[in-house]
Write an enzyme that holds these catalytic residues in place. Structure first.
Site, PDB file in Angstrom:
ATOM      1  N   LYS A   1     -18.409  39.067 -14.180  1.00 35.06           N
ATOM      2  CA  LYS A   1     -18.189  38.337 -15.444  1.00 35.06           C
ATOM      3  C   LYS A   1     -18.391  39.263 -16.640  1.00 35.06           C
ATOM      4  O   LYS A   1     -17.660  39.206 -17.625  1.00 35.06           O
ATOM      5  CB  LYS A   1     -19.183  37.170 -15.561  1.00 35.06           C
ATOM      6  CG  LYS A   1     -18.689  35.910 -14.886  1.00 35.06           C
ATOM      7  CD  LYS A   1     -19.679  34.769 -14.919  1.00 35.06           C
ATOM      8  CE  LYS A   1     -19.324  33.785 -13.813  1.00 35.06           C
ATOM      9  NZ  LYS A   1     -20.239  32.675 -13.670  1.00 35.06           N
TER      10      LYS A   1
ATOM     11  N   ASP B   1     -15.172  24.098 -17.745  1.00 37.67           N
ATOM     12  CA  ASP B   1     -14.029  24.963 -17.434  1.00 37.67           C
ATOM     13  C   ASP B   1     -12.709  24.188 -17.454  1.00 37.67           C
ATOM     14  O   ASP B   1     -11.655  24.767 -17.661  1.00 37.67           O
ATOM     15  CB  ASP B   1     -14.222  25.607 -16.051  1.00 37.67           C
ATOM     16  CG  ASP B   1     -15.337  26.645 -16.085  1.00 37.67           C
ATOM     17  OD1 ASP B   1     -15.499  27.285 -17.144  1.00 37.67           O
ATOM     18  OD2 ASP B   1     -16.048  26.798 -15.070  1.00 37.67           O
TER      19      ASP B   1
ATOM     20  N   ASN C   1     -21.845  18.231 -18.054  1.00 44.24           N
ATOM     21  CA  ASN C   1     -22.661  18.984 -17.098  1.00 44.24           C
ATOM     22  C   ASN C   1     -24.133  18.827 -17.452  1.00 44.24           C
ATOM     23  O   ASN C   1     -24.477  18.183 -18.436  1.00 44.24           O
ATOM     24  CB  ASN C   1     -22.219  20.455 -17.034  1.00 44.24           C
ATOM     25  CG  ASN C   1     -22.386  21.155 -18.362  1.00 44.24           C
ATOM     26  OD1 ASN C   1     -23.486  21.253 -18.883  1.00 44.24           O
ATOM     27  ND2 ASN C   1     -21.280  21.624 -18.936  1.00 44.24           N
TER      28      ASN C   1
ATOM     29  N   LYS D   1      -9.779   2.119 -22.979  1.00 44.33           N
ATOM     30  CA  LYS D   1     -10.687   2.222 -21.834  1.00 44.33           C
ATOM     31  C   LYS D   1      -9.902   1.990 -20.532  1.00 44.33           C
ATOM     32  O   LYS D   1      -9.143   1.008 -20.433  1.00 44.33           O
ATOM     33  CB  LYS D   1     -11.790   1.173 -21.983  1.00 44.33           C
ATOM     34  CG  LYS D   1     -12.842   1.277 -20.929  1.00 44.33           C
ATOM     35  CD  LYS D   1     -13.895   0.183 -21.109  1.00 44.33           C
ATOM     36  CE  LYS D   1     -14.749   0.106 -19.873  1.00 44.33           C
ATOM     37  NZ  LYS D   1     -15.406  -1.170 -19.699  1.00 44.33           N
TER      38      LYS D   1
ATOM     39  N   LYS E   1     -15.356  39.968 -19.130  1.00 48.22           N
ATOM     40  CA  LYS E   1     -15.442  39.394 -20.477  1.00 48.22           C
ATOM     41  C   LYS E   1     -15.870  40.430 -21.522  1.00 48.22           C
ATOM     42  O   LYS E   1     -16.157  40.087 -22.661  1.00 48.22           O
ATOM     43  CB  LYS E   1     -16.397  38.194 -20.457  1.00 48.22           C
ATOM     44  CG  LYS E   1     -15.950  37.105 -19.469  1.00 48.22           C
ATOM     45  CD  LYS E   1     -16.727  35.812 -19.577  1.00 48.22           C
ATOM     46  CE  LYS E   1     -16.359  34.858 -18.440  1.00 48.22           C
ATOM     47  NZ  LYS E   1     -16.769  33.478 -18.672  1.00 48.22           N
TER      48      LYS E   1
ATOM     49  N   PHE F   1     -24.009  34.436 -20.507  1.00 51.55           N
ATOM     50  CA  PHE F   1     -24.884  33.931 -19.449  1.00 51.55           C
ATOM     51  C   PHE F   1     -24.052  33.741 -18.189  1.00 51.55           C
ATOM     52  O   PHE F   1     -22.851  33.488 -18.261  1.00 51.55           O
ATOM     53  CB  PHE F   1     -25.510  32.591 -19.851  1.00 51.55           C
ATOM     54  CG  PHE F   1     -26.770  32.736 -20.646  1.00 51.55           C
ATOM     55  CD1 PHE F   1     -26.741  33.242 -21.931  1.00 51.55           C
ATOM     56  CD2 PHE F   1     -28.001  32.383 -20.094  1.00 51.55           C
ATOM     57  CE1 PHE F   1     -27.906  33.394 -22.671  1.00 51.55           C
ATOM     58  CE2 PHE F   1     -29.171  32.531 -20.814  1.00 51.55           C
ATOM     59  CZ  PHE F   1     -29.125  33.033 -22.112  1.00 51.55           C
TER      60      PHE F   1
END
Ligand code: CTP
Length: 397
Positions: free
Chosen positions: A337, A278, A209, A288, A341, A323
């Site tokens: 969240k 995730d 990401n 490969k 959490k 975050f």
């Protein structure tokens, strides 16, 4: 905030030199005694008279000047200073200090001081990103000099990118934070995660990401400067961690989870700034993958939600902060969240806003607390936001 502090402001020659006038004025309003040293090229942008008036002190422009009545000798300001701020810092002054060159009053005085030195670079983006400049910044950071990240935007030279002097208010905040450090986190163990995890597909490919790690690294730096014992668990990034923190590098979410769980019990404050993948490929090809078919299908399986797991085992004495990077319904998503959490605070940011999010030097966040309180932090540098986050965490303790 800065009453009784002697701050030396070094102004080097760039178009942003005029902003240093505002910086000096703001430092004085905070109670600081300010002394300005200008390089000779800085005097092409702003006159020493302006700085003399605004600082209410003589301005030094050349080390061969006759000593003034207030004892400007070679080393006098180096000894007197509680802090040096170099703003704007050009590639030239950074390069000189990094290479031990002391050939004018500013470089000589920086070399001779034992006070902390903050550089606020401002220059053309290509210059800033030049590996020579980056390597000078890295080596100075490694030996304890502090660098602010430049802002990103349209520069005077017409180029867009990193290189703008951070806002004077952000620079002054950074100066204040160097004094506020006051060791208010002394004795605390802080665990911070930063950067993105990467999940291998085959020996040469991965899913990743856009996280740069900047927010987590800024938190680690800020926590260190306030006296905390800091452990940073970092995904791959190009950032240089400050010396004095314990860094563990990981790549995958599973590796991050193992590292975090090993450190968790001993930690008083845990801040999960990392962008954890995730999902991961169900199978990692040993060889490969060859492009034999017109399309391929990757099956992804869910990664553990590390923060959720931590929320379940969190002790009363521990503070857990997460975050939330959102693209819609910021507050609702972040609040849910936080509850799910079991967090004490969540730092929510809308990553679609200009100046916020993953690869930016700035961020725009909302701090959301368990009791439903929301504090909005306007756009500012990630360094400044890191300080504010830590202050708010301290208030929770
Ligand atoms: N997080 C984590 N482990 C994961 C995913 C997220 O520890 N597998 C943490 C992040 O470090 C962050 C917080 O959870 O502190 C929120 O992450 P975010 O990606 O915004 O949310 P998710 O819980 O993954 O939810 P969604 O992707 O559905 O928005």
């Amino acid at each position: 905030m800065l009453k009784g502090k002697n701050i030396v402001v070094g102004v080097s020659g760039g178009i942003a030199a005029y902003k240093a006038v505002d910086i000096v004025s703001r430092l004085r309003k905070q109670g600081a005694e300010v002394y300005v040293i200008m390089t000779s090229s800085a005097t092409n942008f702003v006159t020493p008279t302006t700085f003399r008036e605004i600082s209410a002190n003589p301005v030094v422009t050349d080390m061969w000047d006759e000593p003034k009545n207030w004892n400007v000798e070679h080393i006098a300001l180096a000894t007197k200073a509680d802090l040096f701020l170099i703003a704007p810092a050009t590639a030239n002054i950074i390069g000189k200090v990094a290479n031990g060159i002391a050939d004018d009053m500013l470089s000589t005085t920086i070399m001779a001081t034992k006070a902390p030195v903050i550089f606020a670079p401002a220059m053309n983006s290509n210059m800033y990103l030049n590996p020579i400049v980056q390597s000078n910044i890295k080596s100075l950071t490694a030996i304890g000099y502090t660098f602010m990240d430049p802002d990103v935007g349209m520069l005077a030279c017409g180029v867009e990118g990193p290189g703008r002097l951070p806002e004077p208010s952000a620079i002054v905040e950074r100066v204040v934070s160097m004094f506020v450090r006051s060791n208010d986190l002394c004795g605390k163990k802080i665990l911070i995660t930063a950067g993105g995890t990467i999940e291998p597909i085959d020996p040469v490919r991965y899913i990743g990401n856009r996280s740069s790690g900047k927010m987590g690294y800024a938190l680690a730096k800020a926590a260190l400067s306030r006296g905390a014992q800091v452990t940073l668990i970092s995904g791959p990034t190009s950032l240089q961690p400050p010396t004095g923190i314990d860094v563990r590098y990981i790549e995958t979410a599973a590796e991050m989870q193992n590292a975090v769980l090993e450190e968790f019990n001993d930690s008083d404050i845990i801040i999960k700034a990392a962008a954890v993948a995730d999902y991961r490929p169900q199978e990692v090809a040993v060889q490969k993958i060859k492009k034999t078919g017109e399309s391929i299908t990757l099956t992804l399986v869910k990664n553990p939600d590390i923060l959720y797991e931590l929320g379940k085992i969190k002790k009363e004495r521990q503070l857990l902060v997460g975050f939330a990077a959102e693209t819609q319904d910021l507050i609702e998503n972040a609040m849910s969240k936080m509850t799910r959490k079991n967090l004490d605070m969540i730092v929510a940011n809308d990553v679609t806003m200009p100046g916020a999010g993953f690869n930016s030097n700035t961020n725009i966040v909302k701090l959301i607390f368990k009791d439903g309180r929301i504090e909005e932090i306007p756009k500012m540098s990630k360094d400044a936001i890191a300080s504010i986050i830590l202050e708010n965490i301290l208030k929770l303790g």
